[in-house]
Design a protein around this motif. Structure first.
Motif, PDB file in Angstrom:
ATOM      1  N   THR A 389       0.830  -1.205   0.000  1.00 13.34           N
ATOM      2  CA  THR A 389       0.000   0.000   0.000  1.00 13.34           C
ATOM      3  C   THR A 389       0.859   1.248   0.000  1.00 13.34           C
ATOM      4  OG1 THR A 389      -1.713  -1.187   1.242  1.00 13.34           O
ATOM      5  CG2 THR A 389      -1.841   1.220   1.204  1.00 13.34           C
ATOM      6  N   PHE A 390       0.487   2.205  -0.863  1.00 15.27           N
ATOM      7  CA  PHE A 390       1.131   3.521  -0.917  1.00 15.27           C
ATOM      8  C   PHE A 390       0.121   4.554  -0.417  1.00 15.27           C
ATOM      9  CE2 PHE A 390       3.248   0.875  -3.951  1.00 15.27           C
ATOM     10  CZ  PHE A 390       4.574   1.268  -3.923  1.00 15.27           C
ATOM     11  N   ASN A 391       0.480   5.267   0.660  1.00 12.42           N
ATOM     12  CA  ASN A 391      -0.432   6.256   1.256  1.00 12.42           C
ATOM     13  C   ASN A 391       0.273   7.611   1.255  1.00 12.42           C
ATOM     14  OD1 ASN A 391      -2.390   7.628   2.613  1.00 12.42           O
ATOM     15  ND2 ASN A 391      -2.467   6.245   4.379  1.00 12.42           N
ATOM     16  N   LEU A 392      -0.286   8.591   0.583  1.00 11.64           N
ATOM     17  CA  LEU A 392       0.342   9.899   0.396  1.00 11.64           C
ATOM     18  C   LEU A 392      -0.465  10.981   1.098  1.00 11.64           C
ATOM     19  CD1 LEU A 392       2.572  11.547  -1.125  1.00 11.64           C
ATOM     20  CD2 LEU A 392       0.900  11.831  -2.976  1.00 11.64           C
ATOM     21  N   LYS A 393       0.247  11.863   1.849  1.00 13.27           N
ATOM     22  CA  LYS A 393      -0.396  13.013   2.492  1.00 13.27           C
ATOM     23  C   LYS A 393       0.568  14.199   2.475  1.00 13.27           C
ATOM     24  CE  LYS A 393      -3.555  10.627   5.641  1.00 13.27           C
ATOM     25  NZ  LYS A 393      -4.001  10.468   7.053  1.00 13.27           N
ATOM     26  N   CYS A 394      -0.011  15.389   2.593  1.00 14.85           N
ATOM     27  CA  CYS A 394       0.804  16.610   2.665  1.00 14.85           C
ATOM     28  C   CYS A 394       0.337  17.417   3.865  1.00 14.85           C
ATOM     29  CB  CYS A 394       0.644  17.430   1.386  1.00 14.85           C
ATOM     30  SG  CYS A 394       1.612  18.969   1.408  1.00 14.85           S
ATOM     31  N   LYS A 395       1.292  17.832   4.704  1.00 15.87           N
ATOM     32  CA  LYS A 395       0.934  18.567   5.915  1.00 15.87           C
ATOM     33  C   LYS A 395       2.119  19.405   6.376  1.00 15.87           C
ATOM     34  CE  LYS A 395      -0.818  17.884  10.619  1.00 15.87           C
ATOM     35  NZ  LYS A 395      -1.233  16.891  11.646  1.00 15.87           N
ATOM     36  N   GLY A 396       1.837  20.675   6.711  1.00 11.68           N
ATOM     37  CA  GLY A 396       2.854  21.547   7.299  1.00 11.68           C
ATOM     38  C   GLY A 396       4.097  21.711   6.465  1.00 11.68           C
ATOM     39  N   GLY A 397       4.000  21.787   5.165  1.00  8.48           N
ATOM     40  CA  GLY A 397       5.165  22.003   4.314  1.00  8.48           C
ATOM     41  C   GLY A 397       5.970  20.761   4.032  1.00  8.48           C
ATOM     42  N   SER A 398       5.427  19.587   4.379  1.00 14.22           N
ATOM     43  CA  SER A 398       6.133  18.323   4.147  1.00 14.22           C
ATOM     44  C   SER A 398       5.216  17.329   3.459  1.00 14.22           C
ATOM     45  CB  SER A 398       6.643  17.726   5.466  1.00 14.22           C
ATOM     46  OG  SER A 398       7.564  18.596   6.078  1.00 14.22           O
ATOM     47  N   VAL A 399       5.835  16.441   2.685  1.00 14.35           N
ATOM     48  CA  VAL A 399       5.112  15.356   2.020  1.00 14.35           C
ATOM     49  C   VAL A 399       5.388  14.071   2.799  1.00 14.35           C
ATOM     50  CG1 VAL A 399       4.901  13.992  -0.076  1.00 14.35           C
ATOM     51  CG2 VAL A 399       5.259  16.455  -0.233  1.00 14.35           C
ATOM     52  N   TYR A 400       4.311  13.351   3.167  1.00 12.24           N
ATOM     53  CA  TYR A 400       4.429  12.104   3.920  1.00 12.24           C
ATOM     54  C   TYR A 400       4.002  10.962   3.006  1.00 12.24           C
ATOM     55  CZ  TYR A 400       4.701  15.126   8.020  1.00 12.24           C
ATOM     56  OH  TYR A 400       5.069  16.087   8.915  1.00 12.24           O
ATOM     57  N   LEU A 401       4.864   9.951   2.915  1.00 15.16           N
ATOM     58  CA  LEU A 401       4.562   8.780   2.104  1.00 15.16           C
ATOM     59  C   LEU A 401       4.807   7.523   2.930  1.00 15.16           C
ATOM     60  CD1 LEU A 401       3.916   7.322  -0.572  1.00 15.16           C
ATOM     61  CD2 LEU A 401       6.360   7.530  -1.150  1.00 15.16           C
ATOM     62  N   TRP A 402       3.734   6.726   3.099  1.00 18.03           N
ATOM     63  CA  TRP A 402       3.844   5.452   3.803  1.00 18.03           C
ATOM     64  C   TRP A 402       3.781   4.317   2.773  1.00 18.03           C
ATOM     65  CZ3 TRP A 402       1.111   9.567   5.669  1.00 18.03           C
ATOM     66  CH2 TRP A 402       1.395  10.009   6.960  1.00 18.03           C
ATOM     67  N   VAL A 403       4.774   3.428   2.814  1.00 19.66           N
ATOM     68  CA  VAL A 403       4.760   2.233   1.980  1.00 19.66           C
ATOM     69  C   VAL A 403       4.719   1.044   2.927  1.00 19.66           C
ATOM     70  CG1 VAL A 403       5.914   0.911   0.181  1.00 19.66           C
ATOM     71  CG2 VAL A 403       6.106   3.411   0.205  1.00 19.66           C
ATOM     72  N   SER A 404       3.621   0.290   2.916  1.00 13.32           N
ATOM     73  CA  SER A 404       3.446  -0.779   3.909  1.00 13.32           C
ATOM     74  C   SER A 404       3.036  -2.070   3.227  1.00 13.32           C
ATOM     75  CB  SER A 404       2.382  -0.379   4.940  1.00 13.32           C
ATOM     76  OG  SER A 404       1.157  -0.064   4.301  1.00 13.32           O
ATOM     77  N   ASP A 405       3.328  -3.198   3.932  1.00 10.09           N
ATOM     78  CA  ASP A 405       2.898  -4.510   3.442  1.00 10.09           C
ATOM     79  C   ASP A 405       2.036  -5.170   4.506  1.00 10.09           C
ATOM     80  OD1 ASP A 405       4.517  -6.067   5.319  1.00 10.09           O
ATOM     81  OD2 ASP A 405       6.247  -5.431   4.134  1.00 10.09           O
ATOM     82  N   ASN A 406       1.440  -6.263   4.188  1.00 10.05           N
ATOM     83  CA  ASN A 406       0.577  -6.995   5.121  1.00 10.05           C
ATOM     84  C   ASN A 406       1.254  -8.263   5.621  1.00 10.05           C
ATOM     85  OD1 ASN A 406       0.510  -8.205   2.611  1.00 10.05           O
ATOM     86  ND2 ASN A 406      -1.602  -8.975   2.836  1.00 10.05           N
ATOM     87  N   GLY A 407       2.584  -8.195   5.760  1.00  6.68           N
ATOM     88  CA  GLY A 407       3.344  -9.364   6.165  1.00  6.68           C
ATOM     89  C   GLY A 407       3.480  -9.499   7.671  1.00  6.68           C
ATOM     90  N   ASN A 408       4.555 -10.172   8.064  1.00  6.13           N
ATOM     91  CA  ASN A 408       4.768 -10.480   9.485  1.00  6.13           C
ATOM     92  C   ASN A 408       5.414  -9.343  10.268  1.00  6.13           C
ATOM     93  OD1 ASN A 408       3.762 -13.050   9.061  1.00  6.13           O
ATOM     94  ND2 ASN A 408       5.776 -13.905   8.574  1.00  6.13           N
ATOM     95  N   GLY A 409       5.938  -8.315   9.582  1.00  8.64           N
ATOM     96  CA  GLY A 409       6.621  -7.236  10.289  1.00  8.64           C
ATOM     97  C   GLY A 409       8.003  -7.649  10.763  1.00  8.64           C
ATOM     98  N   VAL A 410       8.563  -6.844  11.653  1.00 11.26           N
ATOM     99  CA  VAL A 410       9.925  -7.059  12.176  1.00 11.26           C
ATOM    100  C   VAL A 410       9.869  -7.018  13.683  1.00 11.26           C
ATOM    101  CG1 VAL A 410      12.287  -6.158  12.247  1.00 11.26           C
ATOM    102  CG2 VAL A 410      10.982  -6.025  10.126  1.00 11.26           C
ATOM    103  N   ALA A 411      10.651  -7.857  14.347  1.00 10.37           N
ATOM    104  CA  ALA A 411      10.713  -7.849  15.812  1.00 10.37           C
ATOM    105  C   ALA A 411      11.092  -6.453  16.301  1.00 10.37           C
ATOM    106  CB  ALA A 411      11.726  -8.876  16.302  1.00 10.37           C
ATOM    107  N   GLU A 412      10.443  -6.000  17.371  1.00  8.47           N
ATOM    108  CA  GLU A 412      10.628  -4.629  17.851  1.00  8.47           C
ATOM    109  C   GLU A 412      12.076  -4.324  18.216  1.00  8.47           C
ATOM    110  OE1 GLU A 412       8.562  -2.147  17.863  1.00  8.47           O
ATOM    111  OE2 GLU A 412       6.873  -3.296  17.090  1.00  8.47           O
ATOM    112  N   ASP A 413      12.789  -5.307  18.765  1.00  8.53           N
ATOM    113  CA  ASP A 413      14.178  -5.049  19.164  1.00  8.53           C
ATOM    114  C   ASP A 413      15.096  -4.900  17.959  1.00  8.53           C
ATOM    115  OD1 ASP A 413      13.745  -7.752  18.578  1.00  8.53           O
ATOM    116  OD2 ASP A 413      15.534  -8.353  19.691  1.00  8.53           O
TER     117      ASP A 413
END
Length: 477
Positions: A389-413
């Motif tokens: 998924t590509f999620n695009l937003k613009c706020k406060g003079g900056s462009v925010y782009l999130w690229v995410s998958d629906n997988g297992n993720g990564v261990a927090e440590d």
């Protein structure tokens, strides 16, 4: 509390040394004067102790510069008129005198009172006043004594000349100055050499390759700063060495991984070509399948070589950036369309855009960044149906782009380390492939374009990019 400084220590030490020496010198001088006054107070003559005709006698004697008998007799008569006897000596012989029994007098005793300076000298002994004068060459000497009490003995206690007192006091001052200088120099040397010796010992340890030793010093501010800087430097060197060892091990692992990753497609290509050469693929369909397999393997090798190329450019600082103004929605839609054409349905792509927003971005580098993120998701997500998924937003003079998958993720440590070079979170993603360069290249290229990148777990791995927006896009949309 104000820190002690070696500058203040040196100033105070020198000041104290000078003050102590001056105080001791004044004390010694006062003691010497007191001793002199005590020992010589009997030799100090007051006007009341002199004979009544002393002044007139001095006038007569000071004008005497002759050996003529008549003039000497006149001198004797004039001195008798004011109450004085006279004795005149020439070349150690008495040539004229008005003193009775002069033969009983020792010329050498008389000459103890003579100073060859052609000046009048007055003495007082037992109530008698003595006046002497000697020419500068010492030939003519005049000696006069008052009549009221003729001195019977010329033995006199000679006083210590002022020059002797000066020499004694000066010698004591030099001695005190030397002792004070030695004491303060010794203390100052000790204060300076203590941290210096610690620095020398620590430097020798560094020379031997030991970077774990630290200097413990609390004292003068300047040396504390030097020792603190040395400890920080030593700790940084130790940290760099440890990091270098880790990087070296990671580099060896990467080389082994790259060798494996290159050998795998090469083996497949070789096997495919061998099969074609041996006629295993007899039908056109089978031959096409063999060729497609070989082609996909060459693409894998090409991606690996390109990763190594970008890594080499980043490490040497030779990664030019050529920004151009892009409209994010159009850029991402075009990029996703290209992905879909290449993947042929391998995974699903979703895009959530915003109103028109622009930034100055190097398109070539941005595509490489997104390629690495997508390849990382395909390799490690382990989802039955991978959705990126590509999620695009613009706020406060900056462009925010999130690229995410629906997988297992990564261990927090391990999440904070995934952008480090050669780092592979294999255990958390369930894979052993990869060389640990993909996300490191993502981070470096993003920062080269004045952006930032972070990672988080959000029902899968989520990579967040922030880039500056053009001024006309700075309002929230």
């Amino acid at each position: 509390m104000k820190k002690k400084t070696i500058k203040n220590h040196i100033f105070l030490a020198n000041t104290a040394m000078v003050v102590v020496v001056l105080v001791l010198f004044l004390a010694i001088g006062m003691i010497a004067l007191a001793i002199y006054e005590y020992l010589e107070k009997d030799d100090v003559i007051t006007e009341s102790e002199l004979a009544s005709g002393t002044s007139q006698a001095c006038v007569l004697i000071v004008n005497t510069n002759t050996l003529e008998k008549d003039e000497l007799e006149a001198l004797g008569e004039n001195l008798e008129d004011v109450g004085f006897y006279v004795c005149v000596i020439n070349s150690d012989e008495i040539i004229y005198t008005t003193i009775n029994d002069v033969d009983e007098w020792d010329v050498e005793e008389i000459q103890k009172f003579m100073y060859n300076d052609d000046t009048i000298h007055i003495f007082n002994f037992g109530g008698s006043t003595l006046i002497t004068k000697a020419s500068t060459d010492g030939d003519l000497q005049v000696y006069a004594v008052s009549e009221d009490n003729i001195v019977q003995s010329l033995t006199v206690r000679r006083y210590t000349p002022y020059i002797v007192l000066f020499v004694i006091c000066g010698s004591l001052l030099i001695l005190i100055l030397f002792v004070a200088s030695y004491i303060y120099a010794k203390r100052l040397t000790k204060a300076i050499m203590l941290p210096l010796n610690s620095l020398i010992d620590a430097s020798n340890d560094v020379k031997k390759g030991d970077h774990t030793k630290r200097i413990s010093y609390a004292g003068y501010w300047e040396f504390e700063e030097v020792c603190t800087s040395f400890n920080d430097m030593n700790a940084q060197i130790n940290k760099d060495e440890q990091r270098r060892e880790i990087d070296e091990q990671s580099r060896r692992d990467m080389i082994a991984g790259v060798s494996h990753d290159l050998r795998t497609p090469l083996t497949a290509i070789r096997g495919t070509l061998k099969g074609l050469q041996d006629g295993v693929a007899k039908t056109p369909e089978m031959q096409r399948k063999f060729l497609d397999t070989a082609y996909r393997r060459t693409l894998e090798m090409d991606r690996l070589i390109e990763q190594l190329f970008y890594f080499s450019k980043i490490e040497t600082g030779d990664m030019p950036v050529h920004p151009e103004t892009i409209e994010w929605n159009a850029f991402l839609l075009s990029y996703i369309d290209n992905l879909k054409a290449k993947d042929e349905g391998v995974c699903k792509y979703c895009f959530y855009g915003c109103d028109s927003v622009c930034s100055d971005i190097d398109v070539r580098l941005m595509e490489r960044i997104l390629d690495n993120v997508v390849e990382n998701a395909k390799k490690y997500a382990q989802a039955q149906e991978l959705i990126i998924t590509f999620n695009l937003k613009c706020k406060g003079g900056s462009v925010y782009l999130w690229v995410s998958d629906n997988g297992n993720g990564v261990a927090e440590d391990k999440l904070p380390h995934i952008f480090e070079k050669f780092y592979r979170a294999d255990e958390s993603r369930g894979q052993t492939e990869g060389n640990g360069l993909g996300l490191h290249i993502v981070k470096c290229l993003t920062e080269n374009m004045n952006g930032t990148v972070t990672a988080a777990n959000n029902n899968g791995l989520e990579i967040k990019f922030v880039f500056p927006a053009k001024e006309e896009n700075s309002d929230e949309q």
